[in-house]
Design an enzyme around this catalytic site. Structure first.
Site, PDB file in Angstrom:
ATOM      1  N   ILE A  51      13.940  -7.085   7.254  1.00 42.06           N
ATOM      2  CA  ILE A  51      14.930  -6.012   7.179  1.00 42.06           C
ATOM      3  C   ILE A  51      15.437  -5.641   8.566  1.00 42.06           C
ATOM      4  O   ILE A  51      16.630  -5.415   8.767  1.00 42.06           O
ATOM      5  CB  ILE A  51      14.321  -4.776   6.491  1.00 42.06           C
ATOM      6  N   TYR A 191      -2.315   1.581   3.428  1.00 40.18           N
ATOM      7  CA  TYR A 191      -0.860   1.543   3.577  1.00 40.18           C
ATOM      8  C   TYR A 191      -0.220   2.846   3.102  1.00 40.18           C
ATOM      9  O   TYR A 191       0.587   3.453   3.820  1.00 40.18           O
ATOM     10  CB  TYR A 191      -0.306   0.363   2.785  1.00 40.18           C
TER      11      TYR A 191
END
Length: 297
Positions: A51, A191
């Site tokens: 990205i 995470y």
């Protein structure tokens, strides 16, 4: 390679249709994007792949002066060469964002060399999926994840924010995850906690700096098929391509919304709040069916 009738852009058509329905994206017109970023200094972390790379290329092509940050100097130089081949301007800054002293020095270097930063795209991240039973002797999983997903960007912005506030302008775009908005999922403790920590930090800071002309945008990104997500088998899960995800980043830079999230996240959050105990029991019942652990290191 020729695509079969059941494929589009290398993905099954059924998945692409599901993705369009679940995660509609918006690509700014080239003129609109150029008007928003031409001549602006835009910092992109995690710019060597995925990205970050795709976003940097699109912003550079639109006239932004792009500052590229990642660990690999060679990969960054390749991205810079691609941006310059498209007529853009890019500067390479190899850095380890888990080294807090180095991050502070890097931020001061940005200000010394470019005078200011107009847009920060906080994209660098580390994803890890591992059950807690496999984590008892792996405390470093948590420290490494929180360093890159939370403490690193906080250290960076603590140095850049004073100048933004003094200039009465600036924009921080955070590439978060839709998982922050959903019930905590098994095996994603490291995470999820690290991404949630920075999400809360940024939303809290936004309330203080918005009056000084500094905007913030949180992109609650759905699954994106990148090398970071590759260790977990998401092959049958609808997800965005890197190109589609970078369109969302460009849309955020252009329109500066407070947040971008899948359209269904708000009703799911509301439903979850009403059925929190049932959702937790569902996860507990299904824990024995969970697939094995994986991570991106």
């Amino acid at each position: 390679m020729n695509e079969t009738p059941a494929q589009s852009n290398g993905r099954p058509i059924a998945e692409r249709v599901a993705t369009r329905l679940l995660y509609p994206t918006s690509r700014p017109r080239a003129k609109t994007l150029r008007e928003a970023v031409d001549g602006k200094v835009v910092l992109v972390t995690g710019a060597s792949h995925g990205i970050g790379k795709a976003s940097a290329r699109k912003l550079g092509a639109a006239g932004a002066i792009v500052l590229l940050v990642a660990r690999s100097a060679d990969d960054l130089r390749q991205v810079a060469a691609e941006i310059e081949a498209d007529g853009g301007t890019a500067h390479v800054y190899p850095a380890d964002l888990t080294d807090m002293d180095a991050v502070e020095r890097l931020a001061r270097q940005f200000l010394d060399e470019h005078g200011h930063i107009d847009v920060v795209i906080n994209n660098a991240g580390k994803s890890i999926r591992r059950s807690i039973s496999d984590s008892y002797d792996r405390f470093h999983d948590f420290t490494r994840t929180i360093d890159i997903n939370y403490l690193g960007p906080v250290r960076l912005l603590l140095t850049l924010l004073p100048d933004m506030r003094e200039r009465k302008q600036g924009h921080i775009v955070n590439i978060s995850t839709w998982g922050v908005l959903m019930p905590p999922a098994p095996q994603w403790a490291a995470y999820g906690a690290s991404k949630s920590a920075f999400d809360v930090w940024l939303r809290s800071v936004a309330a203080e700096v918005s009056g000084d002309g500094v905007a913030t945008t949180s992109i609650y990104m759905p699954l994106v098929h990148t090398r970071m997500s590759a260790p977990t088998d998401f092959s049958r899960v609808p997800g965005l391509t890197v190109d589609e995800a970078s369109d969302l980043v460009c849309h955020a830079v252009t329109t500066r919304p407070r947040e971008i999230a899948p359209w269904w996240s708000a009703p799911v959050q509301a439903w979850t709040n009403l059925t929190r105990n049932q959702v937790q029991r569902f996860f507990e019942r299904g824990r024995s069916l969970l697939p094995g652990s994986s991570s991106r290191t």
